[in-house]
Design an enzyme around this catalytic site. Structure first.
Site, PDB file in Angstrom:
ATOM      1  CE1 TYR A  42       1.218  -0.290   4.335  1.00 13.59           C
ATOM      2  CE2 TYR A  42       0.122   1.844   4.367  1.00 13.59           C
ATOM      3  CZ  TYR A  42       0.975   0.927   4.947  1.00 13.59           C
ATOM      4  OH  TYR A  42       1.599   1.234   6.127  1.00 13.59           O
ATOM      5  NE  ARG A  61       6.848   4.386   0.378  1.00 14.96           N
ATOM      6  CZ  ARG A  61       6.651   5.200   1.410  1.00 14.96           C
ATOM      7  NH1 ARG A  61       7.644   5.494   2.235  1.00 14.96           N
ATOM      8  NH2 ARG A  61       5.468   5.732   1.621  1.00 14.96           N
ATOM      9  NE  ARG A 111      -5.572 -19.657   5.204  1.00 10.03           N
ATOM     10  CZ  ARG A 111      -4.505 -20.413   5.462  1.00 10.03           C
ATOM     11  NH1 ARG A 111      -4.389 -21.599   4.913  1.00 10.03           N
ATOM     12  NH2 ARG A 111      -3.550 -19.966   6.261  1.00 10.03           N
ATOM     13  CG  LEU A 214       8.462   2.551   4.572  1.00  9.82           C
ATOM     14  CD1 LEU A 214       8.058   1.283   3.835  1.00  9.82           C
ATOM     15  CD2 LEU A 214       7.240   3.394   4.871  1.00  9.82           C
TER      16      LEU A 214
HETATM   17  C1  LIG Z   1       6.988   1.887   9.472  1.00  7.57           C
HETATM   18  C2  LIG Z   1       6.949   3.241   8.839  1.00  7.57           C
HETATM   19  N1  LIG Z   1       8.073   3.985   8.819  1.00  7.57           N
HETATM   20  C3  LIG Z   1       8.096   5.216   8.278  1.00  7.57           C
HETATM   21  C4  LIG Z   1       6.952   5.783   7.723  1.00  7.57           C
HETATM   22  C5  LIG Z   1       7.011   7.164   7.136  1.00  7.57           C
HETATM   23  O1  LIG Z   1       7.008   7.098   5.729  1.00  7.57           O
HETATM   24  P1  LIG Z   1       6.494   8.304   4.836  1.00  7.57           P
HETATM   25  O2  LIG Z   1       7.341   9.484   5.153  1.00  7.57           O
HETATM   26  O3  LIG Z   1       6.684   7.833   3.434  1.00  7.57           O
HETATM   27  O4  LIG Z   1       5.067   8.524   5.194  1.00  7.57           O
HETATM   28  C6  LIG Z   1       5.771   5.042   7.699  1.00  7.57           C
HETATM   29  C7  LIG Z   1       4.576   5.608   7.078  1.00  7.57           C
HETATM   30  O5  LIG Z   1       3.488   5.153   7.240  1.00  7.57           O
HETATM   31  C8  LIG Z   1       5.764   3.741   8.269  1.00  7.57           C
HETATM   32  O6  LIG Z   1       4.649   2.993   8.274  1.00  7.57           O
END
Ligand SMILES: Cc1ncc(COP(=O)(O)O)c(C=O)c1O
Length: 293
Positions: A42, A61, A111, A214
């Site tokens: 997502y 991304r 499933r 992330l």
């Molecule tokens: C685990 C995690 N880290 C960092 C972020 C921040 O990412 P962004 O700046 O792209 O929103 C998010 C955003 O939801 C996240 O879920």
């Protein structure tokens, strides 16, 4: 209370598998692999005054996330761009601040762990007005707690499998904090839904990209803004001791942008007020948004 709001709660329209339908009539099958296995990816992005910020980066991304889990995206970047524009206009969000959510799952099939053959991915998009966060969060800063990072080794994938993130965020809430900051193998990784920065010995520090965080879009823009301002920065993980002793700490994320942290596990950060580097970066980040939207 939900962080999202819409003046058109009753009739807001979402996009589901090629159709524009009222949210109240949007349903997926119980055999959807997103429901059964969290087999999906997502994106969340923000529109400022109806104009999506960093849409290309978010779509890039999304492509990387899908690729990492061998999921075929059902739309091209150009098609996603058009869908996002239509989503905003159908929901009367042109001119407003809004959150845009995009989710793709591996589709509907009986499933079985194995990938189903010849199945169309499920594609879901919604947009809602995003009311401003309370101003005190930015003027006073928020409290965080630290927790062990018990997530998997594919944290760079924006997967809908967020159960540990959910547990961590809830524990923070239950303990009167806004975010849970996660620690893996003696290193601070990120928050449950944010990236983390700190100012240590005058240098801005944040965990390097890789499988343990992330790659936040806001994180990336913040590093660019810091470079433009001549603020020295290093992508090197902090130890919990460095975090506790940092002069300034802040979180980054699409909806909160740059958010000062002024308490960690009940102890003040620096003077217990948002610091000058954080304040400067928040201002510069918002200027960059204004420039690019
Ligand atoms: C685990 C995690 N880290 C960092 C972020 C921040 O990412 P962004 O700046 O792209 O929103 C998010 C955003 O939801 C996240 O879920």
């Amino acid at each position: 209370m939900s962080e999202y709001r819409s003046e058109h709660q009753g009739d807001w329209q979402v996009y589901l598998n090629g159709q524009w339908i009222p949210h109240a009539r949007a349903f997926i099958s119980v055999d959807d692999r997103g429901f059964v296995f969290a087999d999906g990816v997502y994106e969340v992005l923000k529109a400022y005054g109806g104009r999506p910020f960093a849409l290309e980066r978010h779509l890039h991304r999304l492509e990387r996330s899908a690729e990492a889990v061998r999921l075929r995206l059902p739309k091209s970047r150009g098609e996603f761009t058009q869908l996002v524009a239509e989503l905003l206009s159908r929901n009367h969000l042109t001119g407003r601040d809004a959150i845009i959510y995009i989710q793709v799952t591996r589709g509907v099939a009986p499933r079985s762990h194995l990938f189903p053959a010849g199945v169309e991915p499920t594609l879901y998009l919604f947009a809602k007005e995003l009311p401003p966060y309370p101003e005190w969060m930015f003027t006073e800063g928020v409290a965080v707690i630290t927790l062990p990072d018990r997530r998997w080794e594919l944290c760079h994938v924006k997967s809908t499998g967020l159960l540990y993130n959910v547990l961590a965020r809830q524990e923070a809430e239950d303990r009167g904090a806004w975010e849970a900051v996660l620690i893996r193998d003696g290193k601070v990784t990120e928050g449950s839904h944010t990236n983390l920065f700190a100012v240590v010995d005058g240098v801005l520090r944040t965990h390097p990209t890789g499988p343990h965080i992330l790659p936040g879009i806001t994180r990336g823009v913040t590093l660019e803004v810091a470079a433009a301002l001549g603020i020295p920065a290093e992508e090197r993980a902090l130890t919990p001791a460095e975090l506790a002793a940092a002069r300034e700490v802040f979180l980054t994320g699409t909806t909160i942008e740059v958010l000062p942290v002024t308490r960690i596990n009940g102890q003040p950060v620096g003077e217990g007020r948002p610091g000058p580097v954080t304040t400067k970066l928040r201002r510069a980040f918002l200027e960059s948004v204004r420039w690019h939207t």
